[in-house]
Write an enzyme that holds these catalytic residues in place. Structure first.
Site, mmCIF file in Angstrom:
data_model
loop_
_atom_site.group_PDB
_atom_site.id
_atom_site.type_symbol
_atom_site.label_atom_id
_atom_site.label_comp_id
_atom_site.label_asym_id
_atom_site.label_seq_id
_atom_site.Cartn_x
_atom_site.Cartn_y
_atom_site.Cartn_z
ATOM 1 N N THR A 149 0.866 -1.183 0.000
ATOM 2 C CA THR A 149 0.000 0.000 0.000
ATOM 3 C C THR A 149 0.906 1.238 0.000
ATOM 4 O O THR A 149 1.304 1.700 -1.059
ATOM 5 C CB THR A 149 -0.972 -0.007 1.194
ATOM 6 O OG1 THR A 149 -0.249 -0.285 2.398
ATOM 7 C CG2 THR A 149 -2.047 -1.056 1.013
ATOM 8 N N LYS A 176 3.833 -7.168 3.989
ATOM 9 C CA LYS A 176 3.641 -5.771 3.628
ATOM 10 C C LYS A 176 3.325 -4.978 4.872
ATOM 11 O O LYS A 176 2.795 -5.493 5.855
ATOM 12 C CB LYS A 176 2.533 -5.594 2.596
ATOM 13 C CG LYS A 176 1.118 -5.977 3.004
ATOM 14 C CD LYS A 176 0.348 -4.987 3.848
ATOM 15 C CE LYS A 176 0.288 -3.626 3.208
ATOM 16 N NZ LYS A 176 -0.485 -2.697 4.140
ATOM 17 N N THR A 187 -1.428 -2.514 10.271
ATOM 18 C CA THR A 187 -1.782 -2.939 8.905
ATOM 19 C C THR A 187 -0.568 -3.559 8.339
ATOM 20 O O THR A 187 0.212 -2.957 7.648
ATOM 21 C CB THR A 187 -2.287 -1.889 7.934
ATOM 22 O OG1 THR A 187 -3.438 -1.333 8.463
ATOM 23 C CG2 THR A 187 -2.746 -2.451 6.631
ATOM 24 N N GLU A 266 6.138 4.938 7.207
ATOM 25 C CA GLU A 266 5.763 6.046 6.334
ATOM 26 C C GLU A 266 6.545 7.313 6.667
ATOM 27 O O GLU A 266 6.379 7.911 7.732
ATOM 28 C CB GLU A 266 4.257 6.293 6.444
ATOM 29 C CG GLU A 266 3.467 5.143 5.857
ATOM 30 C CD GLU A 266 1.990 5.186 6.192
ATOM 31 O OE1 GLU A 266 1.218 4.522 5.474
ATOM 32 O OE2 GLU A 266 1.607 5.849 7.158
ATOM 33 N N ASN A 390 -0.683 10.230 5.353
ATOM 34 C CA ASN A 390 -1.925 9.801 5.987
ATOM 35 C C ASN A 390 -3.038 10.851 5.862
ATOM 36 O O ASN A 390 -4.213 10.503 5.949
ATOM 37 C CB ASN A 390 -1.662 9.431 7.441
ATOM 38 C CG ASN A 390 -1.011 8.065 7.521
ATOM 39 O OD1 ASN A 390 -1.655 7.042 7.372
ATOM 40 N ND2 ASN A 390 0.306 8.052 7.720
ATOM 41 N N THR A 395 -7.087 9.460 -0.979
ATOM 42 C CA THR A 395 -7.061 10.075 -2.292
ATOM 43 C C THR A 395 -5.747 9.820 -3.005
ATOM 44 O O THR A 395 -5.645 10.068 -4.184
ATOM 45 C CB THR A 395 -7.279 11.594 -2.179
ATOM 46 O OG1 THR A 395 -6.314 12.138 -1.254
ATOM 47 C CG2 THR A 395 -8.660 11.900 -1.682
#
Length: 395
Positions: A149, A176, A187, A266, A390, A395
């Site tokens: 992702t 992942k 996640t 991230e 985030n 989008t």
């Protein structure tokens, strides 16, 4: 005695396993977003899932089966199929039912998902893409990439274990995860295959043993997802097994993957090992180490390369672990900044500690001086890029 050596192939390294991917059009760039792992015989299954009580539909679907064997796992990115109620489970059953009708020989297939919460699966798109799978493919890399992702790189590994006498088995994995990582789990998805000759009960025991110090020892942002899954499939084809060797190899592989998740956090620029020792118990050590890895104040200090040891002490004190400032010692790698009530943070020491924090990887070691308990948690920094990713996630 045994020897473990790293090999290539990911989940296709053990004999009898296949993997591949296709595009269902879920990604804006048209990249692969659905993947599969297939075995040529039904496999023993073991799994560990999220502690989030808002459990996603794929996990509830898996758990409802009880004890079972499967030879097929379908995975998708971009849609978590979470908070979708009974309809989410029905969607899984419809998708897998269509694939069983299309492909002969699929036994009790299961599904795993990652992505946005609260959106129904695009069933037709996923089915159409999955019907294009080449079930004879052995492309673990494609599968690992398809489930990404916000990951910036795919994550996989494999190992062969040679036992005394020459018998051998293999373990392969893909994973992942980059955000919403506080595995308990997060996640993050991980799929492990093995040809070791072990039944489901034994595989579950070994998986349960290694999760606390691998995936459950890492944190990117302190958030625990609805979809966390570690699934282990074993086909017993090698005829070889040793519990100690298998657990050691599995631990090494999952720890490596867990550390990959942290390094790919991230926007992360640094990976930190929070090494707590001298705790009153292992539970206290785990509590303190996880508090440090989850602390936003710690994460922002790491991002700013600020050796603010006071935040370390404060976080430990607030964690609930037994501690005393007159017994605590804090080190940044080999630079001691505080030792049993004595502040050692002069100008020269601060410069040395700041130099440590400019490294991509380092440790913050805390000896609580209360006993023999120990635990290491792994975390990363948190900066502007995390907020940007985030804020724009949907989008």
């Amino acid at each position: 005695m045994y020897e473990m050596k790293k090999i290539g192939g990911g989940v296709c390294a053990p004999q009898g396993f296949f993997a591949g991917a296709a595009s269902a059009g879920l990604r804006p760039d048209g990249g692969n977003d659905v993947a599969f792992i297939r075995a040529d015989v039904p496999c023993e299954t073991a799994a560990v899932f999220t502690t989030n009580k808002m459990t996603a539909a794929p996990i509830r679907h898996f758990r409802a089966k009880g004890t079972f064997k499967t030879n097929f796992v379908l995975m998708n990115a971009k849609n978590a199929n979470a908070m979708t109620g009974a309809a989410g489970i029905n969607d899984i059953e419809e998708i897998l039912g269509e694939l069983q009708h299309h492909f002969s020989g699929l036994v009790d297939p299961v599904m795993s998902s990652t992505g946005v919460i609260g959106v129904r699966l695009p069933k037709a798109a996923i089915v159409d893409a999955a019907k294009r799978f080449d079930l004879e493919a052995q492309d673990a890399t494609a599968a690992a990439k398809a489930i990404m992702t916000t990951d910036t790189f795919y994550k996989m590994n494999a190992a062969e274990v040679v036992l005394e006498g020459g018998k051998r088995f293999r373990i392969g994995a893909i994973a992942k995860g980059a955000g919403m990582i506080n595995p308990a789990m997060a996640t993050m998805l991980c799929f492990v295959t093995t040809d070791a000759d072990a039944d489901a009960k034994e595989l579950q025991a070994r998986l349960d043993a290694v999760i606390p110090t691998t995936f459950n020892a890492v944190s990117v942002d302190g958030d625990t997802s609805t979809n966390d899954t570690v699934m282990l499939l074993g086909n017993r084809k090698s005829g070889a097994y040793d519990a100690k060797a298998f657990e050691a190899a599995l631990h090494a592989m999952l720890l490596e993957l867990a550390q990959m998740l942290v390094s790919d956090g991230e926007g992360a620029t640094k990976t930190v090992a929070f090494e707590v020792s001298g705790a009153a118990s292992d539970d206290d050590a785990r509590t303190a180490a996880k508090a440090l890895s989850n602390s936003l104040l710690m994460k922002t200090a790491i991002y700013g390369e600020d050796p603010n040891w006071g935040r370390v002490a404060s976080t430990i004190g607030a964690s609930g672990a037994a501690c005393d400032e007159t017994r605590l010692t804090i080190r940044f790698d080999d630079v001691t900044v505080y030792e049993r009530g004595e502040i050692l943070f002069d100008e020269a020491t601060e410069k040395r500690a700041a130099a440590v924090m400019r490294r991509e990887r380092f440790s913050i070691a805390c000896d609580l001086g209360m006993g023999s308990g120990a635990f290491t948690a792994y975390g990363c920094d948190l900066g502007h890029e995390y907020v940007k990713i985030n804020a724009d996630y949907r989008t």
